[in-house]
Design a protein around this motif. Sequence first.
Motif, mmCIF file in Angstrom:
data_model
loop_
_atom_site.group_PDB
_atom_site.id
_atom_site.type_symbol
_atom_site.label_atom_id
_atom_site.label_comp_id
_atom_site.label_asym_id
_atom_site.label_seq_id
_atom_site.Cartn_x
_atom_site.Cartn_y
_atom_site.Cartn_z
ATOM 1 N N ARG A 105 -2.920 -4.247 -0.786
ATOM 2 C CA ARG A 105 -3.163 -3.568 -2.072
ATOM 3 C C ARG A 105 -2.999 -2.059 -1.923
ATOM 4 O O ARG A 105 -2.376 -1.403 -2.775
ATOM 5 N N TRP A 106 -3.554 -1.495 -0.852
ATOM 6 C CA TRP A 106 -3.443 -0.049 -0.620
ATOM 7 C C TRP A 106 -1.975 0.340 -0.486
ATOM 8 O O TRP A 106 -1.522 1.321 -1.079
ATOM 9 N N THR A 107 -1.231 -0.420 0.310
ATOM 10 C CA THR A 107 0.181 -0.110 0.528
ATOM 11 C C THR A 107 0.971 -0.161 -0.769
ATOM 12 O O THR A 107 1.807 0.716 -1.041
ATOM 13 N N THR A 108 0.720 -1.164 -1.579
ATOM 14 C CA THR A 108 1.461 -1.320 -2.835
ATOM 15 C C THR A 108 1.264 -0.107 -3.731
ATOM 16 O O THR A 108 2.210 0.336 -4.405
ATOM 17 N N ARG A 109 0.062 0.453 -3.723
ATOM 18 C CA ARG A 109 -0.193 1.643 -4.549
ATOM 19 C C ARG A 109 0.568 2.862 -4.051
ATOM 20 O O ARG A 109 0.841 3.788 -4.824
ATOM 21 N N GLN A 110 0.905 2.892 -2.761
ATOM 22 C CA GLN A 110 1.575 4.071 -2.193
ATOM 23 C C GLN A 110 3.094 3.990 -2.275
ATOM 24 O O GLN A 110 3.775 4.998 -2.100
ATOM 25 N N LEU A 111 3.638 2.814 -2.517
ATOM 26 C CA LEU A 111 5.079 2.623 -2.395
ATOM 27 C C LEU A 111 5.870 3.385 -3.447
ATOM 28 O O LEU A 111 5.515 3.393 -4.620
ATOM 29 N N SER A 112 6.949 3.987 -2.999
ATOM 30 C CA SER A 112 7.926 4.576 -3.903
ATOM 31 C C SER A 112 9.188 3.731 -3.852
ATOM 32 O O SER A 112 9.298 2.796 -3.057
ATOM 33 N N ASP A 113 10.160 4.073 -4.695
ATOM 34 C CA ASP A 113 11.402 3.291 -4.737
ATOM 35 C C ASP A 113 12.181 3.365 -3.428
ATOM 36 O O ASP A 113 12.990 2.480 -3.121
ATOM 37 N N THR A 114 11.958 4.429 -2.652
ATOM 38 C CA THR A 114 12.737 4.614 -1.420
ATOM 39 C C THR A 114 11.926 4.306 -0.161
ATOM 40 O O THR A 114 12.449 4.433 0.951
ATOM 41 N N ALA A 115 10.682 3.907 -0.318
ATOM 42 C CA ALA A 115 9.825 3.677 0.852
ATOM 43 C C ALA A 115 10.175 2.369 1.544
ATOM 44 O O ALA A 115 10.636 1.415 0.915
ATOM 45 N N ALA A 116 9.952 2.329 2.839
ATOM 46 C CA ALA A 116 10.109 1.102 3.625
ATOM 47 C C ALA A 116 8.817 0.849 4.387
ATOM 48 O O ALA A 116 8.167 1.791 4.855
ATOM 49 N N VAL A 117 8.449 -0.404 4.507
ATOM 50 C CA VAL A 117 7.244 -0.791 5.236
ATOM 51 C C VAL A 117 7.665 -1.541 6.492
ATOM 52 O O VAL A 117 8.378 -2.545 6.416
ATOM 53 N N ALA A 118 7.234 -1.055 7.642
ATOM 54 C CA ALA A 118 7.450 -1.750 8.915
ATOM 55 C C ALA A 118 6.116 -2.325 9.376
ATOM 56 O O ALA A 118 5.110 -1.615 9.402
#
Length: 222
Positions: A105-118
């Motif tokens: 949930r925390w990560t989803t709130r931080q995501l931008s269109d150009t962000a990548a999650v590893a």
Amino acid sequence: MVDVLSFTTALSVAADRGVEVFPYRWRDERAAAFAARRQAVLAVGRSQVSPDQPVSLSPSTIRAAQELQRLVLPSPNGSTIARRLAEAGSIVIGVSLRNAAAAARWTTRQLSDTAAVAVIAAGERWPDGSLRPAVEDLWGAGAYVQGLTDQGVTGVSPEAEAAAAAYRHVAVDVRAALLDCVGGRELVEAGYQQDVEVAAELDMSDVVPILSGDSFRPSQGR
């Protein structure tokens, strides 16, 4: 970063208590000096716990400690990975089975269109120092990926999908799976079953440890 037995589980327990955690690679004279400069408790090895040194990497000792505010947590796997990711410019959070949904949930709130999650499953080491895959870290990574998917995140890689599938396979009884995997059996045989029990507290925490500067600080993942 995911290190279920036990770095990120210990981080999660500390975050629940509002404890600031400083990751450090080795417990040596430099770690002791580092802790002294930050007026922090230096965690000892599990077998070194005593009334004078009551805190170790064991999550149950962190939970039981009195008046703990700052903690230096040596770990050749979890701490080292976290520091290297931060040095590379990444935002680093600690994910365990205890807080996987909150972290998603925390990560989803931080995501931008150009962000990548590893998602980094830490693994363990064989006696000769070579890398040993750790299925509990795959499950923890998969729980987090499943949480991202549940939050509507798309574009998940096949590798991440495989981790989520592995997690779903054991989600019905995570405790039994942790107790039966190699890492869990090693802890139980050494007398640390309580650490496995704490690691199995699936989604019991809403707090996300975030690496800021040289320490992890708690943030709400609601």
